[in-house]
Design an enzyme around this catalytic site. Structure first.
Site, PDB file in Angstrom:
ATOM      1  N   GLN A  52       0.833  -1.200   0.000  1.00 31.53           N
ATOM      2  CA  GLN A  52       0.000   0.000   0.000  1.00 31.53           C
ATOM      3  C   GLN A  52       0.870   1.252   0.000  1.00 31.53           C
ATOM      4  OE1 GLN A  52      -2.455  -0.445   3.486  1.00 31.53           O
ATOM      5  NE2 GLN A  52      -3.991  -1.693   2.466  1.00 31.53           N
ATOM      6  N   THR A  83     -11.923  -6.000   4.195  1.00 32.32           N
ATOM      7  CA  THR A  83     -11.219  -4.723   4.279  1.00 32.32           C
ATOM      8  C   THR A  83     -11.811  -3.799   3.241  1.00 32.32           C
ATOM      9  OG1 THR A  83      -9.141  -3.607   3.688  1.00 32.32           O
ATOM     10  CG2 THR A  83      -9.416  -5.832   2.889  1.00 32.32           C
ATOM     11  N   THR A  85     -10.201  -0.808   2.149  1.00 30.03           N
ATOM     12  CA  THR A  85      -9.139  -0.255   1.312  1.00 30.03           C
ATOM     13  C   THR A  85      -8.770  -1.164   0.153  1.00 30.03           C
ATOM     14  OG1 THR A  85      -8.200   1.051   3.113  1.00 30.03           O
ATOM     15  CG2 THR A  85      -6.726   0.504   1.294  1.00 30.03           C
ATOM     16  N   CYS A 195     -13.704   1.992   7.022  1.00 29.44           N
ATOM     17  CA  CYS A 195     -12.556   1.151   7.364  1.00 29.44           C
ATOM     18  C   CYS A 195     -13.077   0.149   8.369  1.00 29.44           C
ATOM     19  CB  CYS A 195     -11.416   1.985   7.945  1.00 29.44           C
ATOM     20  SG  CYS A 195     -10.046   0.973   8.541  1.00 29.44           S
ATOM     21  N   THR A 196     -12.715  -1.102   8.213  1.00 32.37           N
ATOM     22  CA  THR A 196     -13.342  -2.152   9.019  1.00 32.37           C
ATOM     23  C   THR A 196     -12.949  -2.102  10.487  1.00 32.37           C
ATOM     24  OG1 THR A 196     -11.596  -3.662   8.238  1.00 32.37           O
ATOM     25  CG2 THR A 196     -13.730  -3.749   7.113  1.00 32.37           C
ATOM     26  N   GLU A 197     -11.985  -1.246  10.855  1.00 36.92           N
ATOM     27  CA  GLU A 197     -11.607  -1.111  12.265  1.00 36.92           C
ATOM     28  C   GLU A 197     -12.267   0.068  12.978  1.00 36.92           C
ATOM     29  OE1 GLU A 197      -8.705  -3.602  10.313  1.00 36.92           O
ATOM     30  OE2 GLU A 197      -9.172  -1.504   9.894  1.00 36.92           O
TER      31      GLU A 197
END
Length: 228
Positions: A52, A83, A85, A195-197
């Site tokens: 990334q 995810t 991204t 964002c998955t977090e």
């Protein structure tokens, strides 16, 4: 119920949440002792994160495509990429894939439109916020998407330096709440936790706008696809 293949590990913190929701939603719909048939390939995030930073999306796409193919070979019929991204390489993953791929932005758009929202804020990594792959998919559905004008570096750093490592800080929560307040001032009616977090920090109890958690929505959409 068809078998779900989950490309995870980016980060493992959110992948664990996916696994929980997949099974909770399956039990809710089918009752009894039912749970989801799931195959998880949890990747080492460090090499992916290095790609990334280097802008090596082709290399990352090949790595995730191999993961998807391996899941299909192991028996998966529905593929989810855990995810936001890395959906930048969704086309590479799905090329020649003999399974249904459920894109994370689609159930998010479905939920927002069903609730009558038109203008939404998008929070996520700097890649998700600044590159067009995610916003354009939402905009193609008729949504107007706003991203933070400032603080994008801080928001990105909180994800990688804290949330992906399981660190949850009140100060970082306040940073995100302030970003949401600024989006609301510009006309956002709801906010996408892209964002998955981020759901580790933000939910409806602290957000000044209605929150749409992509992890939760995506996991439930995978269950829907597996039961279809």
């Amino acid at each position: 119920m068809r078998t779900i293949g989950l490309i995870g590990g980016m980060s493992w913190e959110s992948t664990a949440h996916y696994y929980r929701v997949l099974n909770q939603e399956t039990a809710r719909r089918l009752g009894g002792l039912h749970s989801a048939p799931v195959i998880v390939h949890s990747l080492d995030f460090a090499p992916i994160e290095a790609m990334q930073r280097a802008g090596d999306w082709d290399g990352a796409g090949r790595e995730l495509a191999r993961s998807a193919q391996g899941l299909v070979a192991a028996g998966a019929e529905i593929i989810g990429l855990a995810t936001n991204t890395m959906h930048i390489v969704a086309d590479t993953i799905t090329a020649g894939l003999d399974a249904r791929f459920v894109h994370i932005a689609d159930p998010t758009a479905d939920a927002l439109l069903a609730d009558g929202f038109e203008t939404v804020g998008l929070l996520g990594t700097r890649f998700t916020m600044e590159m067009g792959f995610y916003r354009e998919r939402l905009e193609a559905r008729g949504l107007s998407v706003l991203i933070p004008e400032i603080d994008r570096t801080n928001l990105n750093g909180i994800i990688y330096e804290e949330l992906c490592r399981g660190i949850v800080r009140d100060e970082s929560r306040r940073t995100y709440v302030t970003a949401i307040e600024r989006l609301a001032a510009r006309g956002a009616e709801a906010v996408i936790l892209g964002c998955t977090e981020i759901a580790m920090l933000i939910d409806d109890s602290v957000s000044p706008l209605p929150v749409y958690d992509t992890t939760d929505l995506h996991a439930k959409a995978l269950v829907t696809a597996a039961l279809a």
